[in-house]
Structures are given as C-alpha cells and as structure tokens.
Design an enzyme around this catalytic site. Structure first.
Site, PDB file in Angstrom:
ATOM      1  N   SER A 282       0.845  -1.191   0.000  1.00  0.00           N
ATOM      2  CA  SER A 282       0.000   0.000   0.000  1.00  0.00           C
ATOM      3  C   SER A 282       0.879   1.239   0.000  1.00  0.00           C
ATOM      4  O   SER A 282       2.019   1.203   0.453  1.00  0.00           O
ATOM      5  CB  SER A 282      -0.900   0.012   1.231  1.00  0.00           C
ATOM      6  OG  SER A 282      -0.121   0.200   2.409  1.00  0.00           O
ATOM      7  N   ASP A 283       0.345   2.332  -0.526  1.00  0.00           N
ATOM      8  CA  ASP A 283       0.982   3.605  -0.236  1.00  0.00           C
ATOM      9  C   ASP A 283       0.762   3.880   1.247  1.00  0.00           C
ATOM     10  O   ASP A 283      -0.062   3.235   1.896  1.00  0.00           O
ATOM     11  CB  ASP A 283       0.390   4.717  -1.105  1.00  0.00           C
ATOM     12  CG  ASP A 283       1.363   5.865  -1.306  1.00  0.00           C
ATOM     13  OD1 ASP A 283       2.250   6.052  -0.455  1.00  0.00           O
ATOM     14  OD2 ASP A 283       1.234   6.593  -2.304  1.00  0.00           O
ATOM     15  N   TRP A 284       1.485   4.847   1.780  1.00  0.00           N
ATOM     16  CA  TRP A 284       1.506   5.052   3.233  1.00  0.00           C
ATOM     17  C   TRP A 284       0.127   5.479   3.746  1.00  0.00           C
ATOM     18  O   TRP A 284      -0.394   6.536   3.388  1.00  0.00           O
ATOM     19  CB  TRP A 284       2.581   6.054   3.584  1.00  0.00           C
ATOM     20  CG  TRP A 284       3.891   5.402   3.920  1.00  0.00           C
ATOM     21  CD1 TRP A 284       4.642   5.622   5.043  1.00  0.00           C
ATOM     22  CD2 TRP A 284       4.609   4.406   3.163  1.00  0.00           C
ATOM     23  NE1 TRP A 284       5.769   4.820   5.022  1.00  0.00           N
ATOM     24  CE2 TRP A 284       5.776   4.076   3.889  1.00  0.00           C
ATOM     25  CE3 TRP A 284       4.384   3.766   1.957  1.00  0.00           C
ATOM     26  CZ2 TRP A 284       6.702   3.123   3.447  1.00  0.00           C
ATOM     27  CZ3 TRP A 284       5.301   2.823   1.505  1.00  0.00           C
ATOM     28  CH2 TRP A 284       6.444   2.509   2.246  1.00  0.00           C
TER      29      TRP A 284
END
Length: 870
Positions: A282-284
C-alpha cells in the site's frame, strides 16, 4: 507519505474525525466497472523467478503464523530508521526490510546525490542515461542499507497538466514513461536493490485522492477498459516485464473501488494478466481494510498503521491478520502467498547474502537519537553513521540535467553565448534559497533555484550548484539582481544580454506551498512569483533576453514568448543538485542542447479537454471520469487540430541534423490475435490448515514498545479466534461477490511477466542514418510514431510514440545509424470484448513516422508495402 512535523496536524484531524467519518459513496457512471476477481493468483509460475520462489517456500514452510504476518506489514509510522520498516523473522534469518523514498534519491539522508527527477530524465530521450541513473540510484540505496527503493514513478501519467506529482514520472506519454521506468528498474535492481514501481493506478491529481476523511472517501478515477490498457497500464506492464520486485498501490479508487482493495486491479490485471511475481504494498496509510485488502491481492501494509488514527499501535494487519487467519476469514493459502512473494523478492535480488543493514536515519540528521521516534518512550542509540554513497554519481546527475535542457526558441543565434558576454541576471530562481538549501522540510517551498518538486519524492541536497555558482566558476561578466520584481537600477547597456530565471513548482498534498495543495491550483500553469511580469519588464528594457525556466511541467508563455527582445528560451526542467554547471555548459556552447519536451506546452489552458481539469470538493466520493479516453496531451492536440506553442518532443539544437537511408524490415509474421499464451508453471504448495493458536501467542517475557506494531495475540484472543476458525457451525466471514479459492489458468492476454510474451515480438526493425549537417557538434534524437491504417473499426490517435533513440555526440559532418523497432503490441489495440490485444488490420499499411518531434516527422515508412519515403 509524511514528515514527522506535518504528521502532527494530520493526526489531530484524524482523531477528531474518527468517530464520525462520512463514507457516502456516489455511484460511478454507467460502464465504468471494477468487477471482482478472486482468488489472488499464486506467484512463482514464471521460470525466471522459480529458483527464488523455491527458496522462499522452504522458509515459509518453517515459519509460524506470527512470523508470516510479521513480514507482511510495517512496524508503524516513525518506528524505525526508514520510512517503512517491516517486521522480521530473526529465528529464520529474515531481517526487517528497510523501505525508503524516493524516485530521485534517498529522502532525508546524508552524503547522497540529489539526482534530477523523472520528468528531467524523460526530457533526455536517452535510454543509456535512464539506465545509468538507475544504477547510480541502486548503488546509493544499497550503500545506505536500504532493501526496497520506493521508485520509479510511472503514475501519474501526466493526464492533468496541473497534477502535483507529474514531475516524479518521465512524461505525458505511456511509452516514454515505460522506457524511463523499466530502464530505471533494470539499473536499480542490477545492484541488488528491490525497485518499486508506483502508483497503480490513475492517481492523476493530489487533491481528494490521498485517502478518505471526515467529509468524503478518496476520489474515484473512472477509466474505461481500453484506455486503462493502452495508456495508464502500459508503463506498468513494461515495468513488470523488466522484473520489478515490488509495486505500490495508489490512494485513489478506480471505478468506485479503492485501489488498496481492488481485486480487479491487483488480482486480475497485475498478478494474472501482467504476471507480476513480486509483492504489492500500500501507499503510506492508503490501506482502508483488513480482510478485504488481503483477499484483493495486497501483500504488504505500509507503514502498518490504520489510516484513521495512526501512531497509537492499531493496525488492519499484524496482530489482526494473525487473528483473521486463525478465525478463518483470511485463508492460510493467501497469507502463505503474501509471505512467499515478499521473501521471493528478497531472494531474487540476492539480499540473503551479505546485504548491508541501514546506516542512516530518515527521521534525524543527528548521529544519535531515538530508535523508534514514533514511540512514546523509545530507547536511544547511534542512528546515523554518515556513510558517503555518492562515488562519482554527480557526473551522471550533471549529464542528465545537461542533456535534458530543451532549447525552445533561439532567434538570431542568440545562443550559445560568447565567454566575454556581459550578463544581467534577474530572478530569485538563479540562486540558492537564502534560508538554506534544505531549510524546507521535503523541499516544501519554492525559494531559490528550483531543482525538484516537494513531497516524499524529494531528497536533501548535499549541495546545490546554482546558476549563479556556475557563472562565478566560469569567471563570467555578470550582475545579479536577486529579486522577482524588475529593479530600477539595472542600467541597461546596448551590449547587455539579460538572463531571466522563472519557475513553477508542485508536489505532494500533505504540504501546501504558496496556496498550492500539491496540485498547481493557485497560479495555474503560469510561472510563480510573477515570473511572467518579470520577463515582460526585462524585455521592455533589454533588447536581447534569454529566459531560463525551471518547472515541474508545462507553463504558459504567451504573454512574453513572442516579444521581439525574447530571443531564446531554455527549459531546464528540474535539474537536481547540478543546476549550475549543467546549464553553463549549454549556455556557453560547450555542449549543444539535446533535450526534448516530455509534454506539450499549450497556448492556453483552455486548449486541453475540460475533463483533465482538477476535480474539486464534492460531498460524498468525488468522481473523476476519464471521458477523453486516449486523447491526452499531444494525442488530444492532434485530434482537435490545435496548434500548441511547443509540441510534445520539440527540442532545438545549435546545429542541424538530416535523416537519410531509412529502411524497414519485417521480422515476425503477424496475425490478428497473438499466439496462445504459455500455461502457468508450478507454484509453491503448502499445508492450508488453520495453524495452532499457539503460533500467535506473545513470547514469554517480551518487552513491548508502546505504539510499535506486533503480530502476536494475547493467548485468550488467539484461542477464541482459532475456536471460531475450526468450528463448522460458526458464522463465516461475509466474503465479497465472486470470492473463490480456486486458482485460475489466467487471462488469454497473460502468460509471462508483462503479459503474453508474443506481444513483445519485434514486428519490424527500422534503421535510419542521422547526419550532423551543421557546424557545431551535438546529439540528435530520433522519435518513432505509429499511425494506424485508415478504415479500421477502432478509433485511434493520429500518431502514437512507440520508440526513440539518441545519437552519440556527432561532429559536423559525422553520421550515425540508429536502430529502432516496432513490436506486435505497438501495432495492437485492446479489444474489450475479446479481452486481448489484437492487430485490427494485419495486411493494412501502418505508417511508421520518424523525426525530431511529434510535429516534425520527415520520414514515413510503411508496412505494406515495405518501404520508406523521406
């Protein structure tokens, strides 16, 4: 991603909003769908990853439940030296993996190189430089002990000219992005660092796309199937074909389904059709669910926290994933594949053998500090060893910055300058930020020379060689006016040459600069700091004006480009640390400019289709529907017969080049449909029974760090979960529609990394001789565009870039023969009915156009009959 300072405000807002999140979703328009696709395809079925998967499977078969879940998630935001730190399985020799930004260099580090970003690299149109920069990046990341390089970025594609993060990618064309991305990946991974291609997919603006909040969910990018394949997925396919080890999913939704739990994107397109063998992160804080995201194909949660209220020790995975496996809601088979994919990537790039551990701390520049800055109470120790990883990489950075400089205008041979030219220099962009080159966190300001945009894709400068530094180093005759307003005391003399520096900036949405929340909302496509007026005022007083532009993307130039005294314009893009010397070599003629525009510069923002404007606030889920389809950037301008100020690919030189001896040769006989895809190879097999609850118990006498994320459960929690999972009478998890555990043979368009390998068969080889017809040495770029036959049943853009090549430096009269190619995929369209790439007219005459820019194509080769016309 976030800095520690900016995170405080986000955390406070999240805390106040967490109890009352409005999640009202608006139905996406008809025809834009994200159908379910389950289960997640197992990795390991391609021969080029089979050895790594075998090694990984031997480890995974020995891992406990808690060890498996521990490697699939981060230990929490600010809970380690790197921006992302996975859990470990030290019993089996599996360390924490360090994941670190960013695409142009090591974020918040020391003794590193601040390379020019992707948009500058794309402007070089130089494949050798693209790969060389990738190798240098890999060497620096490895030297700092980083396992996973969070780059390159090939999404956003640049559909929206105001998009905040366009500068991190390589340009507004899928093929230019594809070469930039894949060659960077090859370079980075050649030294054993895992590259991460990002962000999948269609995150074309910053506002409202990052994550849901109190007022609305993340923006939904609504993209039709053909457009998705032919534009936005194209560079990802090439990245997968290059063997990329990791991929980052984006914040936004696609067709109404959040990317972090979009099974159509991750399971179908990425892991089955494109044959991706690495792991998806995932992106952050982009993950918004636990079980749903696991089933949809997410393999790693970063940084591990929940997005509503991070930094309190809560996670969708870690201990919750252990619980979900024990209670049967996440199949053991899915967890095994997640862990195997991560460890296979670790093995694929040799990180099990003598790989360095992190020797820096992205959270501080001090030698010592807290080991876990996000913890309420943290042990301290040495966190920075200040290892210098730069080697001779400044030379590569300078070469990229120099060879990207794009000469847009040069009347009366204004450039190159004579060494004794008297210069009057205007604009604060010519000199370093007076507050310090790294005074703004993540470069979140536009003061002084603009070398990069802002956000997680930035890096600290080890130094910044400004244009003024470059002039000083040459002993040039100049007077500098460090202001963005025309000074009254410049005292123009008849022989003076005025050098005007202007800029335009953008970045990531967690920082707002001069009223721009990432995307360029405040000044639009105009120069910042009243740059247009500065040029006009200088041009009114001086008869010979050169404009130098540092910019994240296209800027409007109509208010001054045709003024009689504006004789030359250089687009220096974003040069990184080597702004000064790179520019001086071009200004004074030591190197002829050879950059070309990686996007179109319009005459008016109204020349773009309305659908590429930024989407504003909407109660509920904002909808961004890509109704323009394939027609973005130069494709749109050609379709609408709109003449831009400067076309995609435009770039002048101090010399001239001629093209001759063009030839086309057929290589692979073509059919409408590609040959049948190869079948999948074997994948690792494991026991899929729910493991004993004891595999998730907390170890005895373990000292916990509050807020740190762990994969263990209290004994009672684990026992209760296992009882549910092993009960035949308990209510089962409400799985999404279409959920299945039966592995699929795969789509017809798949078959290998990147898709059906036949798609990449060379259909035609092309050869052309480029001769320097002028009297100054220089490099030429040859761009190849495909025009589909007339009369086919598919609507296609008039021309589409498919390849390019750049010469060596040619002396006057010297020639070089360049080789380019056209593949089966280059001549294909995506058929939404057959769900396959097809050649719409096998016997038709495809026009293969070659030239120096999209509006300057002097050579046409035809596929039927074979031949070229100059």
């Amino acid at each position: 991603m976030y800095s520690l300072l900016s995170f405080c405000l986000i955390l406070c807002l999240s805390l106040s909003a967490s109890a009352a999140v409005i999640d009202r979703r608006i139905a996406v328009p008809s025809g834009y769908v994200a159908p379910p696709y389950y289960p997640t395809p197992h990795g390991g079925w391609t021969a080029d990853w089979s050895v790594s998967y075998h090694k990984a499977s031997l480890l995974v078969s020995q891992m406990t439940l808690a060890e498996k879940t521990n490697v699939t998630a981060g230990s929490g935001i600010f809970m380690g030296r790197c921006v992302g730190n996975t859990g470990s399985a030290l019993r089996l020799g599996i360390p924490q993996l360090c994941l670190q930004d960013g695409p142009l260099g090591i974020r918040n580090a020391d003794h590193n190189t601040a390379f020019p970003p992707g948009i500058t690299v794309g402007a070089t149109f130089d494949k050798d430089l693209m790969r060389a920069r990738g190798v240098a990046l890999g060497e620096e990341f490895r030297g700092k002990g980083i396992n996973v390089h969070l780059g390159p970025s090939v999404g956003p594609l640049g559909r929206k000219p105001r998009g905040g993060r366009n500068w991190e990618g390589f340009g507004a064309d899928p093929v230019l992005q594809a070469f930039g991305g894949s060659l960077t990946i090859e370079g980075v991974q050649s030294v054993g660092v895992i590259a991460t291609v990002k962000h999948l997919i269609a995150n074309e603006q910053e506002m409202y796309s990052r994550m849901k909040n109190i007022f609305q969910p993340e923006i939904s990018s609504n993209v039709d199937d053909r457009t998705l394949h032919e534009l936005y997925l194209w560079p990802f396919a090439e990245s997968v074909r290059s063997g990329v080890g990791a991929l980052m999913i984006s914040y936004n939704a696609v067709n109404g389904s959040a990317c972090s739990q979009n099974s159509y994107l991750m399971n179908n397109l990425l892991k089955d059709e494109l044959g991706f063998q690495g792991f998806v992160m995932s992106d952050w804080l982009a993950q918004i669910s636990g079980v749903a995201s696991a089933l949809a194909g997410l393999d790693m949660s970063m940084p591990g926290d929940i997005n509503e209220v991070p930094l309190i020790g809560s996670s969708y995975w870690m201990y919750e994933l252990s619980r979900s496996v024990l209670n049967g809601s996440v199949p053991v088979d899915r967890l095994n594949d997640m862990a195997t994919r991560i460890l296979a990537s670790w093995y694929q790039f040799g990180q099990d053998r003598n790989y360095p551990t992190p020797n820096f701390d992205t959270n501080t520049q001090d030698a010592s500090g807290p080991l876990y800055p996000g913890a309420l109470f943290s042990p301290s120790g040495v966190v920075n060893q200040f290892v210098d990883v730069r080697a001779t990489h400044a030379e590569i950075a300078r070469a990229v910055a120099r060879d990207a400089i794009t000469l847009l205008k040069n009347t009366i041979a204004t450039l190159p300058l004579a060494k004794n030219t008297t210069l009057k220099v205007f604009g604060t962009d010519a000199e370093k930020n007076p507050d310090g080159i790294n005074s703004c966190s993540d470069q979140g300001c536009n003061k002084g020379t603009l070398g990069m945009g802002w956000g997680s894709g930035s890096a600290r400068y080890p130094y910044l060689d400004s244009p003024i530094d470059g002039l000083k180093a040459r002993g040039a005759k100049y007077q500098f006016f460090n202001t963005d307003s025309f000074p009254s005391n410049s005292n123009p003399n008849p022989g003076d040459v005025a050098l005007v520096f202007i800029s335009a900036d953008s970045g990531e949405n967690y920082i707002t600069v001069d009223g721009n929340p990432g995307d360029r909302t405040n000044a639009g496509l105009n120069a910042w700091h009243n740059g247009d007026k500065l040029v006009q005022d200088v041009a009114a007083k001086y008869s010979n004006v050169i404009v130098v532009v540092h910019t994240v993307g296209p800027i409007l130039m109509e208010s001054w480009i045709d003024l009689p005294s504006v004789n030359a314009v250089l687009n220096a893009h974003l040069p990184g640390q080597e702004a000064g010397e790179a520019l001086m070599q071009v200004l004074f003629g030591e190197v002829s400019p050879s950059g070309h525009l990686p996007y179109t510069i319009p005459k008016s923002e109204a020349d773009y289709p309305d659908t590429v404007s930024l989407v504003g606030f909407e109660v509920g889920q904002p909808q961004d529907t890509f109704t323009e389809g394939l027609y973005i950037d130069y494709r749109h301008f050609n379709q609408q017969n709109i003449k831009p100020r400067f076309a995609f690919g435009h770039g002048l030189s101090y010399t001239t080049f001629s093209f001759s001896n063009a030839s086309i040769t057929a290589v692979t006989p073509l059919t409408s449909l590609p040959p049948t895809r190869p079948i999948k190879g074997p994948t690792p097999s494991y026991n899929t029974s729910i493991p004993p609850a004891s595999e998730a118990y907390w170890p005895d006498n373990f000292s916990r760090i509050w807020r740190y994320l762990y994969s263990w459960l209290d004994k009672n929690d684990a026992d209760v979960a296992a009882k549910i999972g092993n009960s035949s009478t308990s209510a089962k998890y409400p799985y999404p529609d279409g959920c299945s555990t039966d592995q699929k043979p795969g789509p017809v368009a798949g078959g290998a990394q990147g898709g059906n390998p036949a798609l990449f068969d060379v259909a035609y080889n092309l050869s052309i001789t480029v001769t320097n017809a002028g009297n100054i040495s220089g490099k030429a770029v040859s761009q190849l565009y495909v025009q589909f036959p007339v009369g086919i049943s598919f609507d296609t853009p008039i021309i589409q870039l498919r390849d390019f090549a750049k010469t060596i430096t040619l002396a006057p009269g010297q020639s070089q023969t360049l080789q380019m190619r056209v593949t089966r995929k280059d001549l294909s369209v995506w058929d939404v009915v057959q769900q396959n790439w097809i050649i719409p007219d096998v016997g038709g005459d495809y026009g293969i156009w070659i030239g120096e820019a999209s509006d300057s194509l002097s050579v046409r080769c035809g596929t039927s009959p074979l031949g070229c016309v100059m």
